[in-house]
Write an enzyme that holds these catalytic residues in place. Structure first.
Site, PDB file in Angstrom:
ATOM      1  CD  GLN A  78      -3.064  -0.380  -0.125  1.00 20.27           C
ATOM      2  OE1 GLN A  78      -3.118   0.809  -0.438  1.00 20.27           O
ATOM      3  NE2 GLN A  78      -3.789  -1.303  -0.745  1.00 20.27           N
ATOM      4  CB  SER A  79       4.079   1.956  -1.632  1.00 20.00           C
ATOM      5  OG  SER A  79       4.896   3.062  -1.938  1.00 20.00           O
ATOM      6  CG  ASN A  80       0.749   6.817   0.688  1.00 21.18           C
ATOM      7  OD1 ASN A  80      -0.427   6.700   0.387  1.00 21.18           O
ATOM      8  ND2 ASN A  80       1.176   6.688   1.936  1.00 21.18           N
ATOM      9  CB  THR A  82       4.792   2.384  -5.613  1.00 22.41           C
ATOM     10  OG1 THR A  82       3.749   1.990  -4.727  1.00 22.41           O
ATOM     11  CG2 THR A  82       6.124   1.839  -5.100  1.00 22.41           C
TER      12      THR A  82
END
Length: 339
Positions: A78-80, A82
């Site tokens: 859940q990377s902001n 990327t």
């Protein structure tokens, strides 16, 4: 004169972000300190924006000049970050490969299908799920992805996790400090404290350099959300030193000017405590300000707790740096099914 005057910037944001007084949250915390927020969560029309775009604005010119055709980066599921790299690639017409490691011991059934990763895929990025766990350092999975682009005949441009250990990664938040100083002139006062979440380090690191130029670096309070305090602190130190040299700050940043509070990172990176969830609900119900369980919920928890404990002297004006991240809430829906 701006410390950033000599650096090229590719505009990905709307411009200076607003500073908003939070009167209902201020009242809920007893009214002894005034709480404000700088809304970097509302900084762009690119895929819901966020703090990484400030960093990427100074990285994109180098990527274009390199002749690259593919941005390659890394983060958690859940990377902001990327999501923002995927958005940037779409905006500038490049391809994008992102490694999404399983940094978080969280097992919601839809965790890898909603929120940030959904948006990342929607924007055309090649999102590759990897089983490796949390680490803010340089990762083999990322290096392998870079090599895979080269092997396929492409020209990759490498952007590390959070854009943090990139040579230009700290510049955007040097600009944040200069922006706050300009806004303070209009407001007619100077903030006593700035609260910011810290994990990979270049957001706080850049702020420290920018505020060091104003002799206020020790008023930037980093709230650790990594749970790996020494590694994070060491990385912030390296970013501060490299960025100070890059912008010709003219002095070394002292160790006591790097302030990181480790008390709110529990139980683990990406896993909210009940206190984190209470902070998320309080911000939402007093100010309709949405924070996430990975980063901003923990920095909000920290600010709330410090205010309640009396850490900030009465009459202080506290600026909460809202870095974004709301899309991740979708991956934690079970926690909030009843609000």
């Amino acid at each position: 004169m701006s410390l950033l005057e000599k650096f090229e910037r590719y505009p990905l944001t709307f411009g200076p972000t607003p500073i908003e007084h939070l009167p209902r949250l201020t009242a809920a915390l007893g009214g002894k300190v005034d709480i404000y927020a700088k809304r970097d969560d509302c900084n762009s029309g690119l895929a819901m924006g966020g703090n990484k775009l400030r960093k990427l604005e100074y990285i994109v010119p180098d990527a274009i000049a390199s002749g690259a055709d593919t941005l390659v980066s890394i983060g958690g599921v859940q990377s902001n970050h990327t999501r923002m790299v995927a958005a940037t690639a779409a905006k500038i017409g490049m391809k994008c490969v992102v490694i999404q490691e399983k940094w978080v011991p969280h097992y919601d059934a839809v965790y890898d299908r909603v929120g940030n990763i959904l948006m990342t895929k929607l924007m055309g990025a090649d999102s590759r799920l990897v089983e490796d766990g949390f680490d803010i350092g340089i990762r083999k999975s990322w290096e392998d992805a870079i090599q895979s682009v080269e092997d396929a005949g492409g020209k990759p441009y490498a952007i590390p996790a959070g854009a943090s250990v990139h040579k230009f990664g700290g510049l955007g938040y040097v600009g944040f400090a200069e922006e706050v100083a300009a806004q303070e002139k209009d407001l007619g006062f100077i903030f006593d404290y700035i609260i910011v979440c810290v994990v990979t380090g270049s957001t706080q690191g850049g702020m420290i350099v920018g505020f060091a130029a104003l002799d206020r670096a020790d008023r930037v309070i980093g709230i650790d959300a990594s749970g790996t305090l020494q590694q994070t602190r060491d990385q912030v130190r390296k970013i501060v030193d490299a960025t100070s040299e890059l912008v010709n700050l003219g002095r070394s940043v002292r160790e006591d000017e790097i302030v990181i509070n480790p008390d709110y990172a529990y139980p683990a990176y990406g896993v909210p405590s009940e206190e984190t969830n209470e902070a998320i609900r309080l911000a939402a119900r007093t100010e309709a300000m949405i924070t996430d369980p990975v980063y901003e919920g923990k920095s909000m928890q920290g600010m709330i707790d410090l205010a309640r404990k009396g850490f900030f002297p009465e009459g202080s004006k506290v600026l909460y740096a809202h870095l974004g991240g709301a899309p991740a809430l979708n991956g934690y829906s079970y926690y909030y099914k009843d609000g």
